[in-house]
Design a protein around this motif. Sequence first.
Motif, PDB file in Angstrom:
ATOM      1  N   UNK A   1       0.814  -1.219   0.000  1.00 18.53           N
ATOM      2  CA  UNK A   1       0.000   0.000   0.000  1.00 18.53           C
ATOM      3  C   UNK A   1       0.851   1.274   0.000  1.00 18.53           C
ATOM      4  N   UNK A   2       1.893   1.303   0.808  1.00 15.86           N
ATOM      5  CA  UNK A   2       2.732   2.508   0.914  1.00 15.86           C
ATOM      6  C   UNK A   2       3.485   2.803  -0.379  1.00 15.86           C
ATOM      7  N   UNK A   3       4.036   1.771  -0.980  1.00 17.82           N
ATOM      8  CA  UNK A   3       4.773   1.958  -2.235  1.00 17.82           C
ATOM      9  C   UNK A   3       3.834   2.423  -3.341  1.00 17.82           C
ATOM     10  N   UNK A   4       2.688   1.791  -3.433  1.00 15.72           N
ATOM     11  CA  UNK A   4       1.715   2.163  -4.462  1.00 15.72           C
ATOM     12  C   UNK A   4       1.243   3.599  -4.251  1.00 15.72           C
ATOM     13  N   UNK A   5       0.971   3.972  -3.013  1.00 20.91           N
ATOM     14  CA  UNK A   5       0.533   5.339  -2.714  1.00 20.91           C
ATOM     15  C   UNK A   5       1.632   6.347  -3.060  1.00 20.91           C
ATOM     16  N   UNK A   6       2.879   5.998  -2.752  1.00 17.67           N
ATOM     17  CA  UNK A   6       4.004   6.891  -3.062  1.00 17.67           C
ATOM     18  C   UNK A   6       4.105   7.116  -4.576  1.00 17.67           C
ATOM     19  N   UNK A   7       3.961   6.053  -5.359  1.00 15.44           N
ATOM     20  CA  UNK A   7       4.001   6.186  -6.823  1.00 15.44           C
ATOM     21  C   UNK A   7       2.843   7.042  -7.327  1.00 15.44           C
ATOM     22  N   UNK A   8       1.653   6.781  -6.788  1.00 13.78           N
ATOM     23  CA  UNK A   8       0.463   7.519  -7.232  1.00 13.78           C
ATOM     24  C   UNK A   8       0.572   8.999  -6.878  1.00 13.78           C
ATOM     25  N   UNK A   9       1.067   9.283  -5.684  1.00 12.80           N
ATOM     26  CA  UNK A   9       1.232  10.681  -5.266  1.00 12.80           C
ATOM     27  C   UNK A   9       2.245  11.407  -6.149  1.00 12.80           C
ATOM     28  N   UNK A  10       3.298  10.721  -6.508  1.00 11.75           N
ATOM     29  CA  UNK A  10       4.365  11.329  -7.304  1.00 11.75           C
ATOM     30  C   UNK A  10       3.944  11.560  -8.756  1.00 11.75           C
ATOM     31  N   UNK A  11       3.323  10.544  -9.369  1.00 10.64           N
ATOM     32  CA  UNK A  11       2.996  10.625 -10.790  1.00 10.64           C
ATOM     33  C   UNK A  11       1.558  11.059 -11.078  1.00 10.64           C
ATOM     34  N   UNK A  12       0.675  10.981 -10.098  1.00  9.22           N
ATOM     35  CA  UNK A  12      -0.695  11.509 -10.136  1.00  9.22           C
ATOM     36  C   UNK A  12      -1.716  10.730 -10.959  1.00  9.22           C
ATOM     37  N   UNK A  13      -1.294   9.781 -11.777  1.00  9.12           N
ATOM     38  CA  UNK A  13      -2.264   8.954 -12.505  1.00  9.12           C
ATOM     39  C   UNK A  13      -1.595   7.659 -12.945  1.00  9.12           C
ATOM     40  N   UNK A  14      -2.419   6.673 -13.227  1.00  3.51           N
ATOM     41  CA  UNK A  14      -1.913   5.354 -13.574  1.00  3.51           C
ATOM     42  C   UNK A  14      -1.045   5.328 -14.806  1.00  3.51           C
ATOM     43  N   UNK A  15      -1.474   6.010 -15.843  1.00  2.00           N
ATOM     44  CA  UNK A  15      -0.706   6.015 -17.096  1.00  2.00           C
ATOM     45  C   UNK A  15       0.694   6.569 -16.857  1.00  2.00           C
ATOM     46  N   UNK A  16       0.782   7.638 -16.078  1.00  2.94           N
ATOM     47  CA  UNK A  16       2.085   8.244 -15.777  1.00  2.94           C
ATOM     48  C   UNK A  16       2.961   7.297 -14.957  1.00  2.94           C
ATOM     49  N   UNK A  17       2.345   6.542 -14.050  1.00  2.00           N
ATOM     50  CA  UNK A  17       3.107   5.549 -13.273  1.00  2.00           C
ATOM     51  C   UNK A  17       3.658   4.490 -14.215  1.00  2.00           C
ATOM     52  N   UNK A  18       2.791   3.931 -15.034  1.00  2.76           N
ATOM     53  CA  UNK A  18       3.191   2.835 -15.914  1.00  2.76           C
ATOM     54  C   UNK A  18       4.250   3.265 -16.928  1.00  2.76           C
ATOM     55  N   UNK A  19       4.158   4.486 -17.414  1.00  2.00           N
ATOM     56  CA  UNK A  19       5.084   4.978 -18.434  1.00  2.00           C
ATOM     57  C   UNK A  19       6.238   5.799 -17.852  1.00  2.00           C
ATOM     58  N   UNK A  20       6.390   5.792 -16.550  1.00  2.00           N
ATOM     59  CA  UNK A  20       7.403   6.611 -15.889  1.00  2.00           C
ATOM     60  C   UNK A  20       8.811   6.304 -16.393  1.00  2.00           C
ATOM     61  N   UNK A  21       9.610   7.350 -16.563  1.00  2.00           N
ATOM     62  CA  UNK A  21      11.004   7.142 -16.969  1.00  2.00           C
ATOM     63  C   UNK A  21      11.770   6.376 -15.883  1.00  2.00           C
TER      64      UNK A  21
END
Length: 91
Positions: free
Chosen positions: A18-38
């Motif tokens: 949960x914490x890791x997923x929340x950290x990614x979501x907070x940083x990138x703000x949406x799923x597509x941005x998380x998945x395509x993150x550099x």
Amino acid sequence: MQDREVMFFLQSMNGFGKKTIQRLWDYFECGKAVFEAPEKELEKILLPAQYKTFLWEREHKCPSEEIRRLKQRGIEYYSIFDEEYPKRLLQ
């Protein structure tokens, strides 16, 4: 890519809670941005083992295809983005 597909992708990986997923979501703000993150951005946020897992999974798996396979087996997947997701679990 839909947010629910990315949520499935993240929840299905070992070492991603949960914490890791929340950290990614907070940083990138949406799923597509998380998945395509550099890779450089992911390396800043994730632990080394998580980073390696994320890159391998992203290269080798397709979240929408995985969800489709579940559905073929009669298994429904609901994420926090689905209306059917239990409201009590959101609290």
